[in-house]
Design a protein around this motif. Structure first.
Motif, PDB file in Angstrom:
ATOM      1  N   GLY A 121       0.807  -1.217   0.000  1.00  0.00           N
ATOM      2  CA  GLY A 121       0.000   0.000   0.000  1.00  0.00           C
ATOM      3  C   GLY A 121       0.839   1.265   0.000  1.00  0.00           C
ATOM      4  O   GLY A 121       0.470   2.263  -0.630  1.00  0.00           O
ATOM      5  N   GLY A 122       1.969   1.235   0.698  1.00  0.00           N
ATOM      6  CA  GLY A 122       2.855   2.394   0.681  1.00  0.00           C
ATOM      7  C   GLY A 122       3.361   2.710  -0.710  1.00  0.00           C
ATOM      8  O   GLY A 122       3.428   3.868  -1.118  1.00  0.00           O
ATOM      9  N   TRP A 123       3.719   1.668  -1.479  1.00  0.00           N
ATOM     10  CA  TRP A 123       4.147   1.873  -2.867  1.00  0.00           C
ATOM     11  C   TRP A 123       2.989   2.322  -3.734  1.00  0.00           C
ATOM     12  O   TRP A 123       3.130   3.220  -4.566  1.00  0.00           O
ATOM     13  CB  TRP A 123       4.759   0.589  -3.428  1.00  0.00           C
ATOM     14  N   LEU A 124       1.826   1.694  -3.561  1.00  0.00           N
ATOM     15  CA  LEU A 124       0.672   2.050  -4.381  1.00  0.00           C
ATOM     16  C   LEU A 124       0.260   3.502  -4.169  1.00  0.00           C
ATOM     17  O   LEU A 124      -0.218   4.155  -5.100  1.00  0.00           O
ATOM     18  CB  LEU A 124      -0.501   1.112  -4.061  1.00  0.00           C
ATOM     19  N   ALA A 125       0.448   4.006  -2.961  1.00  0.00           N
ATOM     20  CA  ALA A 125       0.073   5.394  -2.675  1.00  0.00           C
ATOM     21  C   ALA A 125       0.860   6.384  -3.528  1.00  0.00           C
ATOM     22  O   ALA A 125       0.392   7.498  -3.778  1.00  0.00           O
ATOM     23  CB  ALA A 125       0.292   5.694  -1.187  1.00  0.00           C
ATOM     24  N   ALA A 169      -3.551   7.846 -10.708  1.00  0.00           N
ATOM     25  CA  ALA A 169      -3.680   6.644  -9.886  1.00  0.00           C
ATOM     26  C   ALA A 169      -5.067   6.015 -10.040  1.00  0.00           C
ATOM     27  O   ALA A 169      -5.191   4.793 -10.153  1.00  0.00           O
ATOM     28  CB  ALA A 169      -3.411   6.994  -8.422  1.00  0.00           C
ATOM     29  N   TRP A 170      -6.110   6.836 -10.067  1.00  0.00           N
ATOM     30  CA  TRP A 170      -7.467   6.317 -10.203  1.00  0.00           C
ATOM     31  C   TRP A 170      -7.634   5.573 -11.522  1.00  0.00           C
ATOM     32  O   TRP A 170      -8.205   4.494 -11.586  1.00  0.00           O
ATOM     33  CB  TRP A 170      -8.464   7.463 -10.088  1.00  0.00           C
ATOM     34  N   ALA A 173      -5.783   2.293 -11.445  1.00  0.00           N
ATOM     35  CA  ALA A 173      -6.511   1.332 -10.614  1.00  0.00           C
ATOM     36  C   ALA A 173      -7.637   0.677 -11.400  1.00  0.00           C
ATOM     37  O   ALA A 173      -7.973  -0.493 -11.166  1.00  0.00           O
ATOM     38  CB  ALA A 173      -7.065   2.020  -9.369  1.00  0.00           C
ATOM     39  N   ASN A 174      -8.221   1.406 -12.332  1.00  0.00           N
ATOM     40  CA  ASN A 174      -9.291   0.861 -13.162  1.00  0.00           C
ATOM     41  C   ASN A 174      -8.759   0.093 -14.372  1.00  0.00           C
ATOM     42  O   ASN A 174      -9.501  -0.665 -14.995  1.00  0.00           O
ATOM     43  CB  ASN A 174     -10.208   1.989 -13.641  1.00  0.00           C
ATOM     44  N   HIS A 175      -7.481   0.297 -14.671  1.00  0.00           N
ATOM     45  CA  HIS A 175      -6.865  -0.291 -15.866  1.00  0.00           C
ATOM     46  C   HIS A 175      -6.110  -1.580 -15.552  1.00  0.00           C
ATOM     47  O   HIS A 175      -6.107  -2.521 -16.339  1.00  0.00           O
ATOM     48  CB  HIS A 175      -5.938   0.772 -16.473  1.00  0.00           C
ATOM     49  N   ALA A 183      -6.519  -2.102  -5.572  1.00  0.00           N
ATOM     50  CA  ALA A 183      -7.128  -1.102  -6.448  1.00  0.00           C
ATOM     51  C   ALA A 183      -7.715   0.046  -5.639  1.00  0.00           C
ATOM     52  O   ALA A 183      -7.620   1.217  -6.031  1.00  0.00           O
ATOM     53  CB  ALA A 183      -8.210  -1.753  -7.316  1.00  0.00           C
ATOM     54  N   VAL A 184      -8.305  -0.262  -4.484  1.00  0.00           N
ATOM     55  CA  VAL A 184      -8.864   0.792  -3.625  1.00  0.00           C
ATOM     56  C   VAL A 184      -7.751   1.679  -3.082  1.00  0.00           C
ATOM     57  O   VAL A 184      -7.853   2.911  -3.095  1.00  0.00           O
ATOM     58  CB  VAL A 184      -9.695   0.180  -2.472  1.00  0.00           C
ATOM     59  N   VAL A 185      -6.656   1.062  -2.618  1.00  0.00           N
ATOM     60  CA  VAL A 185      -5.538   1.864  -2.101  1.00  0.00           C
ATOM     61  C   VAL A 185      -4.961   2.740  -3.211  1.00  0.00           C
ATOM     62  O   VAL A 185      -4.711   3.935  -3.009  1.00  0.00           O
ATOM     63  CB  VAL A 185      -4.436   0.960  -1.504  1.00  0.00           C
TER      64      VAL A 185
END
Length: 199
Positions: A121-125, A169-170, A173-175, A183-185
């Motif tokens: 999650g830290g990376w995804l942020a 990012a959004w 997450a959808n792609h 995907a939520v994070v």
């Protein structure tokens, strides 16, 4: 019409290539160690898109389908390999690494979430920044060194990239075929935390 600006190119990324050492692991080993995952954001993203378990005390296990997927990924020309040590990317990479480490420490102390998920999650942020770095490293430098960045980071991102980090990012997450929690994070990190249960 072809994508032109950094933001438009970033949201079209089909993924990120793991580095050579990670591909060797994916080809030969039955599991992936956390030190290897910590060293390579491309490997982390591959494991996430394969929906492999990322528990801190259980190394992700690979099966034949995962190895085939890695071999196919290696031959694709549309997925970039990124040199995360490139000077232009170092500030974003260091920040993402620090966020992942801090998230892992919080998870270990609170026991509210698995530390492996927290690390990811830290990376995804910071994936919006990292995606820009994958397609246009100098666009990170230009945005971060803009004198207006500290006063209005969102307008500065929009001016330099054509999109804000959150929008990038959004859309990623959808792609990308991520597990729901990832995907939520990635896509909703800026959302009100009281709304988390609604996603």
């Amino acid at each position: 019409m072809a994508a032109t600006g950094p933001g438009e190119r970033a949201v079209l990324l089909p993924g990120l290539l793991p580095d050579a050492a990670s591909f060797a692991i994916l080809a030969q080993d039955n599991s992936v160690s956390w030190p290897a995952i910590h060293a390579d954001p491309g490997l982390l993203l591959f494991l996430l898109t394969r929906h492999l378990t990322l528990q801190a005390d259980v190394p992700p296990r690979l099966d034949d389908d995962d190895r085939r997927a890695a071999a196919e990924l290696r031959t694709r020309n549309d997925v970039p390999w990124v040199n995360w040590n490139e000077p232009a990317l170092r500030p974003a990479v260091r920040t993402a690494h620090a966020a992942a480490h801090f998230a892992q420490l919080l998870a270990e102390q609170s026991e509210a979430v698995d530390p492996g998920h927290a690390w990811a999650g830290g990376w995804l942020a910071y994936m919006g920044w990292l995606a820009i770095g994958a397609v246009a490293p100098q666009a990170i430098v230009a945005c971060g060194s803009d004198l207006e960045f500290s006063r209005d980071p969102f307008a500065t991102q929009l001016r330099h990239w054509g999109m804000r980090r959150a929008e990038i990012a959004w859309r990623l997450a959808n792609h990308w075929p991520l597990p729901r929690w990832a995907a939520v994070v990635l896509g909703r990190i800026d959302a009100d935390p009281t709304k988390a249960g609604e996603f």
